[in-house]
Design an enzyme around this catalytic site. Sequence first.
Site, short mmCIF file in Angstrom:
data_model
loop_
_atom_site.label_atom_id
_atom_site.label_comp_id
_atom_site.label_asym_id
_atom_site.label_seq_id
_atom_site.Cartn_x
_atom_site.Cartn_y
_atom_site.Cartn_z
N CYS A 56 -4.23 21.29 115.16
CA CYS A 56 -5.48 21.76 114.56
C CYS A 56 -6.52 20.65 114.47
O CYS A 56 -7.71 20.91 114.59
CB CYS A 56 -5.21 22.33 113.18
N GLU B 128 -6.47 27.04 105.57
CA GLU B 128 -6.43 25.85 106.44
C GLU B 128 -6.67 26.35 107.85
O GLU B 128 -5.75 26.86 108.49
CB GLU B 128 -5.06 25.17 106.32
P1 NAD Z 1 -3.02 32.63 113.94
O1 NAD Z 1 -4.18 32.75 113.02
O2 NAD Z 1 -2.97 33.48 115.15
O3 NAD Z 1 -1.65 32.91 113.16
C1 NAD Z 1 -1.31 32.27 111.96
C2 NAD Z 1 -0.39 33.15 111.15
O4 NAD Z 1 -1.07 34.34 110.81
C3 NAD Z 1 0.89 33.56 111.86
O5 NAD Z 1 1.97 33.52 110.95
C4 NAD Z 1 0.60 34.97 112.32
O6 NAD Z 1 1.75 35.78 112.36
C5 NAD Z 1 -0.33 35.47 111.23
N1 NAD Z 1 -1.29 36.46 111.73
C6 NAD Z 1 -1.75 36.59 113.00
N2 NAD Z 1 -2.63 37.62 113.09
C7 NAD Z 1 -2.69 38.16 111.86
C8 NAD Z 1 -3.42 39.24 111.30
N3 NAD Z 1 -4.25 39.98 112.03
N4 NAD Z 1 -3.27 39.51 109.98
C9 NAD Z 1 -2.46 38.76 109.21
N5 NAD Z 1 -1.72 37.73 109.70
C10 NAD Z 1 -1.85 37.42 110.98
O7 NAD Z 1 -2.96 31.08 114.30
P2 NAD Z 1 -1.94 30.35 115.26
O8 NAD Z 1 -2.25 30.76 116.66
O9 NAD Z 1 -0.56 30.48 114.76
O10 NAD Z 1 -2.41 28.83 115.06
C11 NAD Z 1 -3.49 28.29 115.74
C12 NAD Z 1 -4.72 28.20 114.86
O11 NAD Z 1 -4.38 27.66 113.61
C13 NAD Z 1 -5.76 27.26 115.43
O12 NAD Z 1 -7.03 27.80 115.22
C14 NAD Z 1 -5.58 25.99 114.63
O13 NAD Z 1 -6.71 25.17 114.57
C15 NAD Z 1 -5.22 26.54 113.30
N6 NAD Z 1 -4.44 25.58 112.56
C16 NAD Z 1 -4.98 25.00 111.46
C17 NAD Z 1 -4.27 24.05 110.75
C18 NAD Z 1 -4.81 23.38 109.53
O14 NAD Z 1 -4.03 22.73 108.86
N7 NAD Z 1 -6.07 23.51 109.21
C19 NAD Z 1 -3.00 23.70 111.18
C20 NAD Z 1 -2.48 24.31 112.31
C21 NAD Z 1 -3.20 25.26 112.98
#
Ligand code: NAD
Length: 462
Positions: free
Chosen positions: A250, A216
């Site tokens: 998002c 997602e």
């Molecule tokens: P992110 O990708 O930075 O982090 C998401 C999760 O992944 C966190 O738990 C984080 O600890 C983990 N993570 C971060 N870097 C990682 C790595 N290198 N390897 C493994 N895990 C890692 O995202 P965010 O900043 O928490 O959220 C914002 C993003 O999420 C935006 O792009 C937004 O559009 C998207 N988002 C999508 C939805 C959806 O339902 N499609 C919902 C909310 C947010």
Amino acid sequence: MNNKAAELDIHELLTRHKLYYDSGRTRSIRDRLVLLARLREVLQSREAEIMAALRQDLNKSELESYSTEIGIVLEEIRHISRRLTRWARPRKVRTALTHIGSKGMIVPEPYGTVLIIAPWNYPFQLAISPLVGAIAAGNTVVLKPSELSPAVSDLLRRILAEVFPEDYVAVVEGGVEVSTELLRHKFDYIFFTGSVNVGRIVMEAAAKQLTPVTLELGGKSPCIVHKDADIALAARRIVFGKFTNAGQTCVAPDYLWVHRDVKEELLQEMGRAVRGFYGEDPISHPDYGRVVSRRHFDRLVMFLQDGQTVLGGRSDVETLKIEPTILDQVTWDMPVMKEEIFGPVFPVLEYEQLDEVIEGVRNHPKPLALYLFSQAESVQKHVIESLSFGGGTINDTLMHLATPYLPFGGVGDSGMGSYHGSESFKTFTHEKSVLIQTTRFDFPFRYPSSKNALRILKKLMK
Ligand code: NAD
């Protein structure tokens, strides 16, 4: 066990989950329903604490916390619980002519142990909602909430420990290192919500273990306002969708694409809507959300240099708040148009012919959401049929996400797979095909050396 990164033995945790799963304790539908009801009860009784944690992490108002986090999850549990017995039943299917005498069955089966990695922007809903699907489908769950929403993450751990034994649902807190460590292990399913870049990392790690994934993700979701739209209504609904949670949604409209004839009127109405919702000084409004961290704040403040500010533009580093801001005179080569904004900054593009918009959207990665404001069915149909996007709402924003009857997910760069309602059950379920063959007879023509075999087969299989 307190699951902080350093002291965590993931291999040992997964062994316990496998043992729990193999013991069959997650399989009874009745027990799953009891647990979902218990979870619902605990969430309701902890409502004030959940709201306080959301206030602490993101300054979410009670209204926002209830409508976009708690309420949506309670609805999801209710919707799924009412239908689970039916969904979980094995289904008989027809058999082919070549299979006369046999019975075909589809047997829903849980995957086993699911890893859920959640983001910080809706830290409660985006952790619990997939968890509800995974539990309903009979899996055990390891949940990794975001390190950027520590108050909610801590509360999630405590709440879930109240409902589930840790061998059934474990919350593992931590940042990138913990996530990376988790991804080194073999899960039966991975459900990731987060950014496109991390989505790639997750999929790569999953590929090494051949683990199926739902991703997602995000991206730049356009909001198109055609000249025949109800402008005042559109303005209110766009401002609502864009500035809820300070734009950190998002599916928030990322940028506006408005018909030249109605642009001035729309911008004025949007200004009025912002003042109506958040007053003359949104930064000091108690219910206006804040940006999650200094790093995110600094990134967003850079965007304020692009185009021409026609609304807002001020920010406060102390409170990490940025005014609802509208930027006019923006072009695709500016930084604000080069990445997902994920904050309260709204760039505006204008068009004369709808086909300019169609071409423009097609030239960029497929968005997670798309919004169109137009009264004309022909325009609605044209946009829906011409463009690929995860999901969207016509004449409103965000609302398609909030109904359990519509699957929610992305396409292309905005993700793969979907969930909510019945789709959540399907996502976390393997549909096992089983054929129960008859022993009453045995057609000879499928065996080698049987007479006329090929002729008969050609009649049956064509
Ligand atoms: P992110 O990708 O930075 O982090 C998401 C999760 O992944 C966190 O738990 C984080 O600890 C983990 N993570 C971060 N870097 C990682 C790595 N290198 N390897 C493994 N895990 C890692 O995202 P965010 O900043 O928490 O959220 C914002 C993003 O999420 C935006 O792009 C937004 O559009 C998207 N988002 C999508 C939805 C959806 O339902 N499609 C919902 C909310 C947010």
